[in-house]
Design a protein around this motif. Structure first.
Motif, PDB file in Angstrom:
ATOM      1  N   PRO A 402       5.813  -0.569  -3.657  1.00  0.00           N
ATOM      2  CA  PRO A 402       5.293   0.542  -4.567  1.00  0.00           C
ATOM      3  C   PRO A 402       5.236  -0.110  -5.953  1.00  0.00           C
ATOM      4  N   SER A 423      -2.956   2.664  -6.366  1.00  0.00           N
ATOM      5  CA  SER A 423      -1.521   3.280  -6.076  1.00  0.00           C
ATOM      6  C   SER A 423      -1.063   3.699  -4.551  1.00  0.00           C
ATOM      7  N   GLY A 424       0.010   3.714  -4.153  1.00  0.00           N
ATOM      8  CA  GLY A 424       0.420   4.072  -2.844  1.00  0.00           C
ATOM      9  C   GLY A 424       1.973   3.767  -2.724  1.00  0.00           C
ATOM     10  N   ASN A 425       2.484   3.974  -1.518  1.00  0.00           N
ATOM     11  CA  ASN A 425       3.854   3.745  -1.016  1.00  0.00           C
ATOM     12  C   ASN A 425       4.089   3.552   0.139  1.00  0.00           C
ATOM     13  N   GLU A 428       7.777   4.245   1.969  1.00  0.00           N
ATOM     14  CA  GLU A 428       8.006   5.639   2.227  1.00  0.00           C
ATOM     15  C   GLU A 428       7.011   6.198   3.287  1.00  0.00           C
ATOM     16  N   ASP A 667      -2.319   9.899   2.771  1.00  0.00           N
ATOM     17  CA  ASP A 667      -1.958   9.723   1.085  1.00  0.00           C
ATOM     18  C   ASP A 667      -3.602   9.955   0.749  1.00  0.00           C
ATOM     19  N   GLY A 669      -3.975  10.824  -2.413  1.00  0.00           N
ATOM     20  CA  GLY A 669      -3.882  11.285  -3.888  1.00  0.00           C
ATOM     21  C   GLY A 669      -3.598  12.971  -3.917  1.00  0.00           C
ATOM     22  N   GLU A 730       1.537  12.177  -1.752  1.00  0.00           N
ATOM     23  CA  GLU A 730       0.803  12.117  -2.625  1.00  0.00           C
ATOM     24  C   GLU A 730       1.149  11.338  -3.733  1.00  0.00           C
ATOM     25  N   THR A 731       0.299  10.285  -3.813  1.00  0.00           N
ATOM     26  CA  THR A 731       0.453   9.355  -4.855  1.00  0.00           C
ATOM     27  C   THR A 731      -0.863   9.368  -5.693  1.00  0.00           C
ATOM     28  N   SER A 733      -3.843   8.995  -7.918  1.00  0.00           N
ATOM     29  CA  SER A 733      -4.883   7.970  -8.508  1.00  0.00           C
ATOM     30  C   SER A 733      -4.832   7.920  -9.912  1.00  0.00           C
TER      31      SER A 733
END
Ligand code: MCN
Length: 785
Positions: A402, A423-425, A428, A667, A669, A730-731, A733
């Motif tokens: 991350p 973005s992202g994870n 998780e 995900d 966003g 939700e990561t 953008s």
């Protein structure tokens, strides 16, 4: 408050209309129009010797018959190659009607126009086309041998060839890294042809009044169809309108523009001075539209004892069918988005795109990514098996962390911009999917297997999309955007965005899409881009309107615009709701024409005229009306991601494969509407299960598609699709004002990889192909015994 609706599971407002038979699809229009039908090639490859139309001339109701020779020069030109690329050295497109050679079964040769479709089909059946059959090229293996050629001037049938390479940090290439790796594996993957199967096929209906041409098309790109029709027919753009009515699914196939029929039907309407319509039938859809997937991949991978991938080399052969109207977008997407959520030491990918005498290949939901994910995820599973490790453990050691975002994959994306994940994870997400499916506690027994698949998907591709927002004096808000809808729920989500941005109840917001009369500049609905592109454009247009509304209201309320808020359709001084003015009145004030439809608005306009006798009715720098337009054009794409897992059971006797559980963590966003996103994912997973287990286009050696009907091309029923368990991460953008990423293709992308992973686990065999049917599973079992 009913106006803060971004992120809420608002019921789809289009559904009551669509579910009660009130939808207006292409074939519901122009009931009295003349009907067009086409004589299509029965041969995969043949030279046209002669065409005798005389036997058809006595058919009652016949109006016109046209071959390529009848078309004016502009109309008869080869169709445009939409996305050229330097690697596509031999791009080839079809003529609207075959000129001298047919290159796949189903290619249109003659157009007939008659009083109704029955008469048109009767006439088609009587037209005699003399063909000299040529040797057909069918299948990738045969195409690359190059013994017969699809296009005489394309040596070896190779349309495009591209090598992309990313060296390791120490400068070594993939080949060297793989050689030096502690472990290496090599294998081949076979991915069969499939296709978009919207319930409504393609179709076009045209009306010409001597000056203006109106075209209705079941399309994903009405503005592009408009440009193509105007240019081809030599009409000024303002005299051509293209409208997408309700569209019963597209899934990619309706992005190609123009289809031959989209040129020929309007041309016929103009030359005959009559309304003309064509609606595709199911067989035409199978043999004359487009297919996808269709690749053979050779993979070499080198990795260390932990399963960390040090080098990856992938060689792809992509079957492009007979033509490349959409360029090489599919293999480019496969090759550039193959790396998924992983950091790979050194990478080399090479693809060769070849012509065959089969229907053309253009993007179908996922557009090259299901093939990419199949490749990468099969690789991860094979590494885990080789090392005797858990499959999730091997994925985890390769994940981008991350804290490493934005992460540069050091590749060029399909739009020519750098491929940088925003973005992202992923760790998780892996934790979430393992928990959702119960990975660690999974009951292991023969005939029951669990599988996993991960993907990253570039979404919201540019170049731009626009939004127009108008508040009328009745307080209603009218939103329009140029891209089209095929069932994604745009009427609902765009209304949610406008209601939230403007602080009005959603019931007052209406949305129009895909109508060039309302919005002329647009790109279209594909590549999971509508939410990111039009969603942000509409939000930006709303913000302009809001600012203007606050300026006007501030004047009326003698307040500072900075102290005003809009809630439930009322502009008020923050903290003092009694000092307020309805947005409807603000709209009246914005248009000094002074038609006020209720007493309150009438009073307001009198007050405003009296209060500003020394100012012009429209202030300098302002425009009349409470409306705004804006465009959103991203610097680069935003990258959604997801992980799917499934449990399958295989029958020991019949080799039937049953998907008993399916779970998704996704995900995209910030979610505009979680219920719609779930619906998109469920639909995508169903389509993916079709691609993983049932759907394939089967051509025989003569280039005949032998399963061109729903009797033989197996799409899954609801009974084959388990409940899809879904969770969201939700990561946001950082690249767009709303922080959203796309969701429309996500469901379908990893499914074949996941099912292969689960079947492999259940059976202890290698599954290196998609789809896998019971007979193939049976064969694989026999090969092991
Ligand atoms: N959405 C959301 N929140 C997000 C992202 C998306 O609420 N963060 C919502 C959107 O507002 C939209 C839907 O989810 O209502 C899909 O959004 P998006 O990812 O922007 O995809 P598009 O609207 O651009 O649709 C295109 C995509 C593609 S490429 C294919 S193919 C496909 C698909 O959508 N074809 C479809 N889904 C389809 N669904 C139907 N019913 N019919 C098709 O032909």
């Amino acid at each position: 408050m009913t106006t803060r609706l971004f992120g809420e599971p608002v019921q789809r407002r289009e559904d009551p209309r669509l579910l009660t038979g009130q939808g207006r699809y292409l074939d519901d229009l122009g009931r009295d129009a003349l009907a067009a039908a086409f004589v299509r090639s029965p041969h995969a490859h043949a030279r046209i010797r002669d065409i005798d139309v005389t036997p058809a001339l006595d058919v009652p109701g016949l109006i016109a018959i046209h071959t390529w020779e009848d078309l004016p020069e502009r109309v008869g030109r080869a169709l445009p190659l939409l996305i050229p690329h330097p690697a596509l050295t031999h791009g080839r497109t079809a003529y609207p009607l075959a000129r001298d050679v047919v290159r796949h079964v189903g290619e249109p040769v003659v157009m007939v126009v008659a009083s109704d479709r029955y008469a048109a089909e009767d006439a088609c059946a009587l037209i005699e086309v003399g063909y000299e059959p040529l040797k057909p090229v069918v299948g990738l293996e045969e195409a690359v041998q190059g013994a017969a050629l699809v296009h005489e001037d394309v040596p070896g049938n190779v349309g495009a060839h591209l090598v992309q390479e990313v060296a390791a940090a120490d400068g070594r290439g993939a080949g060297e890294t793989i050689e030096a790796a502690p472990h290496t594996l090599s294998f081949r993957l076979d991915i069969e042809r499939s296709a978009s199967m919207p319930l409504e096929g393609r179709g076009v209906y045209a009306r010409w009044d001597g000056r203006d041409l109106r075209v209705y098309s079941s399309t994903q790109t009405s503005t592009s169809v408009r440009m193509a029709v105007a240019a081809t027919l030599g009409l000024p753009l303002p005299h051509v309108e293209v409208i997408a009515p309700d569209v019963g699914g597209g899934f990619g196939v309706k992005i190609v523009h123009p289809w031959p029929e989209e040129i020929l039907v309007p041309w016929a309407a103009m030359t005959l001075g009559r309304e003309v319509k064509w609606a595709e039938d199911r067989r035409e859809h199978f043999i004359s539209s487009a297919h996808e997937r269709a690749q053979i991949q050779h993979v070499r991978v080198g990795f260390d004892d932990d399963g960390r991938v040090l080098g990856l080399d992938v060689t792809i052969r992509h079957d492009h069918g007979a033509y490349t109207p959409y360029g090489i977008i599919v293999p480019i997407v496969t090759s550039t988005q193959l790396l998924g959520p992983y950091k790979i030491g050194a990478y080399r990918v090479e693809f060769t795109s070849v012509y065959t005498n089969t229907v053309q290949v253009t993007p179908y939901r996922g557009a090259g990514r299901p093939q990419a994910v199949f490749c990468m995820e099969r690789t991860m599973d094979k590494i885990a098996r080789h090392l005797g490790k858990d499959r999730t453990e091997v994925r985890e050691v390769n994940f981008i962390r991350p804290e490493e975002f934005p992460y540069d994959q050091r590749m060029t994306f399909q739009d020519g911009r750098p491929l940088i994940y925003d973005s992202g994870n992923y760790p998780e997400m892996l934790r979430m999917i393992k928990e959702l499916i119960g990975w660690d506690g999974h009951e292991r027994r023969p005939g029951r297997g669990i599988g996993i698949g991960c993907y990253v998907e570039g979404t919201g591709v540019g170049p731009y999309e626009g939004g127009h927002v108008q508040v009328t004096s009745d307080g209603r808000v009218h939103v329009s955007t140029g891209l089209t809808s095929q069932g994604q729920g745009h009427e609902t989500v765009f209304a949610q965005i406008a209601a939230t941005e403007l602080g009005v109840p959603i019931e007052r917001v209406s949305v129009v899409t895909g109508d060039t009369r309302r919005f002329g500049y647009a790109v279209g609905t594909f590549a999971s881009r509508a939410a990111v592109m039009s969603g942000n454009a509409i939000a930006l247009a709303c913000r302009k309107v809001r600012e203007k509304a606050l300026r006007i209201a501030a004047d009326a309320l003698e307040a500072d615009p900075a102290d005003l808020a809009i809630d439930d359709g009322m502009v008020h001084v923050a903290g003092a709701p009694s000092a307020s003015i309805p947005l409807s009145t603000v709209a009246v004030l914005a248009n000094p024409l002074r038609y006020a439809f209720d007493d309150e608005a009438a009073k307001a306009t009198q007050f405003s005229a009296a209060a500003s006798p020394d100012r012009p009715p429209v202030a300098e720098g302002e425009e009349p009306g409470l409306e705004g337009r804006d465009y959103y054009s991203p610097i680069r794409s935003t990258f959604a991601s997801g992980m799917h897992a499934a449990v399958v059971e295989t029958d020991p006797d019949t080799a039937e494969i049953k998907v008993v559980r399916y779970a998704v963590v996704h995900d995209c966003g910030r979610l505009i509407n979680p219920m719609i996103v779930e619906g998109q994912i469920h639909g995508g997973v169903a389509q993916g299960i079709g691609g993983a287990l049932y759907e394939r286009m089967v051509y025989d050696a003569h280039g005949q598609l032998v399963n061109a009907s729903f009797m033989d091309f197996l799409m899954p029923y609801a009974t084959e699709i388990p409940h899809v368990e879904t969770a969201h991460l939700e990561t946001p953008s950082p690249l767009n004002p709303l922080g959203i990423k796309g969701a429309g293709e996500a469901g379908v992308i990893p499914v074949s990889a996941v099912i292969a992973s689960a079947v492999e686990d259940a059976e202890g065999i290698d599954v290196d192909r998609m789809p896998i049917s019971p007979s193939e599973l049976f064969e694989l079992r026999s090969a092991v015994e």
